[in-house]
Design a protein around this motif. Structure first.
Motif, PDB file in Angstrom:
ATOM      1  N   SER A  51       0.830  -1.207   0.000  1.00 40.29           N
ATOM      2  CA  SER A  51       0.000   0.000   0.000  1.00 40.29           C
ATOM      3  C   SER A  51       0.863   1.254   0.000  1.00 40.29           C
ATOM      4  O   SER A  51       0.572   2.231  -0.702  1.00 40.29           O
ATOM      5  CB  SER A  51      -0.932  -0.020   1.212  1.00 40.29           C
ATOM      6  N   ALA A  52       1.936   1.246   0.799  1.00 34.70           N
ATOM      7  CA  ALA A  52       2.825   2.405   0.854  1.00 34.70           C
ATOM      8  C   ALA A  52       3.472   2.656  -0.505  1.00 34.70           C
ATOM      9  O   ALA A  52       3.595   3.807  -0.947  1.00 34.70           O
ATOM     10  CB  ALA A  52       3.897   2.192   1.919  1.00 34.70           C
ATOM     11  N   ALA A  53       3.873   1.589  -1.192  1.00 40.04           N
ATOM     12  CA  ALA A  53       4.491   1.743  -2.507  1.00 40.04           C
ATOM     13  C   ALA A  53       3.484   2.264  -3.532  1.00 40.04           C
ATOM     14  O   ALA A  53       3.830   3.053  -4.415  1.00 40.04           O
ATOM     15  CB  ALA A  53       5.067   0.405  -2.968  1.00 40.04           C
ATOM     16  N   GLN A  54       2.232   1.836  -3.401  1.00 41.38           N
ATOM     17  CA  GLN A  54       1.199   2.307  -4.319  1.00 41.38           C
ATOM     18  C   GLN A  54       0.940   3.801  -4.136  1.00 41.38           C
ATOM     19  O   GLN A  54       0.828   4.543  -5.115  1.00 41.38           O
ATOM     20  CB  GLN A  54      -0.088   1.518  -4.092  1.00 41.38           C
ATOM     21  N   VAL A  55       0.846   4.242  -2.893  1.00 37.89           N
ATOM     22  CA  VAL A  55       0.618   5.662  -2.623  1.00 37.89           C
ATOM     23  C   VAL A  55       1.796   6.495  -3.129  1.00 37.89           C
ATOM     24  O   VAL A  55       1.619   7.572  -3.693  1.00 37.89           O
ATOM     25  CB  VAL A  55       0.385   5.888  -1.122  1.00 37.89           C
ATOM     26  N   ARG A  56       3.004   5.971  -2.933  1.00 42.83           N
ATOM     27  CA  ARG A  56       4.188   6.689  -3.427  1.00 42.83           C
ATOM     28  C   ARG A  56       4.144   6.805  -4.954  1.00 42.83           C
ATOM     29  O   ARG A  56       4.474   7.855  -5.513  1.00 42.83           O
ATOM     30  CB  ARG A  56       5.453   5.952  -2.995  1.00 42.83           C
ATOM     31  N   ALA A  57       3.735   5.761  -5.627  1.00 47.56           N
ATOM     32  CA  ALA A  57       3.645   5.785  -7.090  1.00 47.56           C
ATOM     33  C   ALA A  57       2.584   6.778  -7.559  1.00 47.56           C
ATOM     34  O   ALA A  57       2.785   7.480  -8.563  1.00 47.56           O
ATOM     35  CB  ALA A  57       3.324   4.386  -7.615  1.00 47.56           C
ATOM     36  N   GLN A  58       1.472   6.880  -6.858  1.00 46.90           N
ATOM     37  CA  GLN A  58       0.440   7.842  -7.231  1.00 46.90           C
ATOM     38  C   GLN A  58       0.940   9.269  -7.061  1.00 46.90           C
ATOM     39  O   GLN A  58       0.631  10.158  -7.863  1.00 46.90           O
ATOM     40  CB  GLN A  58      -0.811   7.608  -6.384  1.00 46.90           C
ATOM     41  N   GLY A  59       1.729   9.501  -6.007  1.00 44.45           N
ATOM     42  CA  GLY A  59       2.321  10.823  -5.832  1.00 44.45           C
ATOM     43  C   GLY A  59       3.282  11.174  -6.959  1.00 44.45           C
ATOM     44  O   GLY A  59       3.326  12.321  -7.424  1.00 44.45           O
ATOM     45  N   ILE A  60       4.049  10.193  -7.411  1.00 45.12           N
ATOM     46  CA  ILE A  60       4.984  10.420  -8.520  1.00 45.12           C
ATOM     47  C   ILE A  60       4.215  10.783  -9.790  1.00 45.12           C
ATOM     48  O   ILE A  60       4.643  11.650 -10.573  1.00 45.12           O
ATOM     49  CB  ILE A  60       5.859   9.177  -8.736  1.00 45.12           C
ATOM     50  N   LEU A  61       3.073  10.137 -10.014  1.00 43.17           N
ATOM     51  CA  LEU A  61       2.270  10.462 -11.188  1.00 43.17           C
ATOM     52  C   LEU A  61       1.819  11.915 -11.163  1.00 43.17           C
ATOM     53  O   LEU A  61       1.849  12.612 -12.190  1.00 43.17           O
ATOM     54  CB  LEU A  61       1.048   9.537 -11.255  1.00 43.17           C
ATOM     55  N   LEU A  62       1.405  12.411 -10.008  1.00 44.60           N
ATOM     56  CA  LEU A  62       0.971  13.803  -9.900  1.00 44.60           C
ATOM     57  C   LEU A  62       2.143  14.764 -10.078  1.00 44.60           C
ATOM     58  O   LEU A  62       1.993  15.858 -10.637  1.00 44.60           O
ATOM     59  CB  LEU A  62       0.286  14.029  -8.554  1.00 44.60           C
ATOM     60  N   GLN A  63       3.326  14.360  -9.628  1.00 42.82           N
ATOM     61  CA  GLN A  63       4.515  15.183  -9.869  1.00 42.82           C
ATOM     62  C   GLN A  63       4.824  15.271 -11.360  1.00 42.82           C
ATOM     63  O   GLN A  63       5.182  16.336 -11.875  1.00 42.82           O
ATOM     64  CB  GLN A  63       5.707  14.605  -9.114  1.00 42.82           C
ATOM     65  N   ARG A  64       4.682  14.160 -12.061  1.00 43.37           N
ATOM     66  CA  ARG A  64       4.907  14.157 -13.511  1.00 43.37           C
ATOM     67  C   ARG A  64       3.864  15.029 -14.223  1.00 43.37           C
ATOM     68  O   ARG A  64       4.181  15.717 -15.209  1.00 43.37           O
ATOM     69  CB  ARG A  64       4.868  12.726 -14.035  1.00 43.37           C
ATOM     70  N   LEU A  65       2.634  14.995 -13.724  1.00 46.42           N
ATOM     71  CA  LEU A  65       1.589  15.839 -14.294  1.00 46.42           C
ATOM     72  C   LEU A  65       1.929  17.317 -14.106  1.00 46.42           C
ATOM     73  O   LEU A  65       1.766  18.131 -15.037  1.00 46.42           O
ATOM     74  CB  LEU A  65       0.245  15.518 -13.636  1.00 46.42           C
ATOM     75  N   ALA A  66       2.402  17.693 -12.913  1.00 47.13           N
ATOM     76  CA  ALA A  66       2.785  19.082 -12.660  1.00 47.13           C
ATOM     77  C   ALA A  66       3.921  19.515 -13.579  1.00 47.13           C
ATOM     78  O   ALA A  66       3.964  20.668 -14.042  1.00 47.13           O
ATOM     79  CB  ALA A  66       3.179  19.256 -11.195  1.00 47.13           C
ATOM     80  N   ASP A  67       4.846  18.609 -13.857  1.00 48.24           N
ATOM     81  CA  ASP A  67       5.958  18.931 -14.750  1.00 48.24           C
ATOM     82  C   ASP A  67       5.448  19.230 -16.159  1.00 48.24           C
ATOM     83  O   ASP A  67       5.887  20.195 -16.800  1.00 48.24           O
ATOM     84  CB  ASP A  67       6.943  17.764 -14.768  1.00 48.24           C
ATOM     85  N   LYS A  68       4.524  18.424 -16.653  1.00 48.29           N
ATOM     86  CA  LYS A  68       3.964  18.649 -17.979  1.00 48.29           C
ATOM     87  C   LYS A  68       3.158  19.947 -18.021  1.00 48.29           C
ATOM     88  O   LYS A  68       3.177  20.677 -19.025  1.00 48.29           O
ATOM     89  CB  LYS A  68       3.086  17.456 -18.392  1.00 48.29           C
ATOM     90  N   LEU A  69       2.456  20.245 -16.952  1.00 47.75           N
ATOM     91  CA  LEU A  69       1.686  21.489 -16.894  1.00 47.75           C
ATOM     92  C   LEU A  69       2.602  22.707 -16.940  1.00 47.75           C
ATOM     93  O   LEU A  69       2.303  23.692 -17.625  1.00 47.75           O
ATOM     94  CB  LEU A  69       0.835  21.524 -15.618  1.00 47.75           C
ATOM     95  N   SER A  70       3.706  22.658 -16.213  1.00 54.17           N
ATOM     96  CA  SER A  70       4.617  23.802 -16.201  1.00 54.17           C
ATOM     97  C   SER A  70       5.186  24.067 -17.590  1.00 54.17           C
ATOM     98  O   SER A  70       5.358  25.218 -17.999  1.00 54.17           O
ATOM     99  CB  SER A  70       5.750  23.553 -15.200  1.00 54.17           C
ATOM    100  N   VAL A  71       5.494  23.005 -18.323  1.00 52.62           N
ATOM    101  CA  VAL A  71       6.015  23.168 -19.686  1.00 52.62           C
ATOM    102  C   VAL A  71       4.957  23.792 -20.595  1.00 52.62           C
ATOM    103  O   VAL A  71       5.258  24.640 -21.442  1.00 52.62           O
ATOM    104  CB  VAL A  71       6.478  21.808 -20.246  1.00 52.62           C
ATOM    105  N   ALA A  72       3.691  23.397 -20.428  1.00 49.32           N
ATOM    106  CA  ALA A  72       2.619  23.914 -21.277  1.00 49.32           C
ATOM    107  C   ALA A  72       2.224  25.332 -20.904  1.00 49.32           C
ATOM    108  O   ALA A  72       1.790  26.107 -21.775  1.00 49.32           O
ATOM    109  CB  ALA A  72       1.401  22.990 -21.184  1.00 49.32           C
TER     110      ALA A  72
END
Length: 235
Positions: free
Chosen positions: A167-188
């Protein structure tokens, strides 16, 4: 008979105690991993309005959901969110976007009436989940608005992140996905927010219609007589 009642009472008390322990097992509380965003240094950076940010209805609960191989969702028996998942998503994206844009002028919607953004991010998250044997998945759509409120960009996003299964690894992975989304948003956002302001060009005043006068009227030539045997008038 009195001697037999005491062991029975003790036995019943022990059984109830074990049942209570099994019902009130400690539950783990989880928060999204926001990474390690730095503090933006520029107080006069890009002004960005983040939001409204909407998430799917099935995510608006405390229970940590587990995606099954057949696509169904089951509530986790040993974990739940520590507070509002929606608020965690807002704060993670806000801090990440402010850091990547190096601006302290990134605010969540609704903003004060005096705040004039260079760009606005309207975001809808339709999926954010994972399972013990399923990768973390993020589905989202964004719309980017310029200073005038015109839509300048719209995009559908699908991201996946593997994890170790807990469960801890899953939550960490979901957080990484949102970080990647923020990175794409900043570029756009950058090319839209950096565009120079173009003031409205006033329309050229239309000259008033000219009033016709007697002098503007077409002149009709006067008839002049021609002297012949017959008096003929030529025009």
């Amino acid at each position: 008979m009195n001697f037999l009642r005491v062991p029975c009472v003790l036995l019943l008390t022990g059984v109830l105690g074990l049942a209570g322990c099994s019902v009130h097992q400690p539950t783990s509380l989880y928060q999204l991993d926001s990474g390690d965003p730095g503090q933006p240094k520029h107080s006069g950076g890009l002004a960005v309005l983040l939001g409204p940010v909407t998430i799917a209805d099935y995510l608006q609960r405390e229970t940590l959901l587990q995606r099954q191989p057949d696509g169904s969702l089951k509530a986790s028996t040993d974990g739940r969110w520590a507070g509002s998942l929606s608020a965690d998503i807002d704060q993670l994206l806000l801090r990440q976007l402010a850091w990547k844009l190096d601006s302290q002028r990134v605010v969540m919607a609704p903003a004060a009436a005096s705040f004039t953004p260079d760009a606005q991010v309207v975001l809808s998250i339709t999926r954010l989940d994972s399972g013990e044997k399923q990768p973390a998945v993020l589905d989202a759509q964004w719309r980017l608005l310029d200073r005038r409120g015109n839509v300048r960009d719209s995009k559908l996003i699908h991201l996946e992140e593997p994890h170790a299964g807990s469960s801890a690894a899953q939550v960490r992975a979901q957080g990484i996905l949102l970080q990647r989304l923020a990175d794409k948003l900043s570029v756009a956002v950058k090319p839209i927010a950096n565009q120079p302001w173009v003031a409205d060009v006033p329309k050229k005043a239309t000259a008033p219609a000219k009033t016709r006068t007697d002098q503007d009227k077409p002149k009709i030539p006067m008839a002049s007589p021609i002297r012949t045997d017959l008096e003929v008038f030529r025009f």
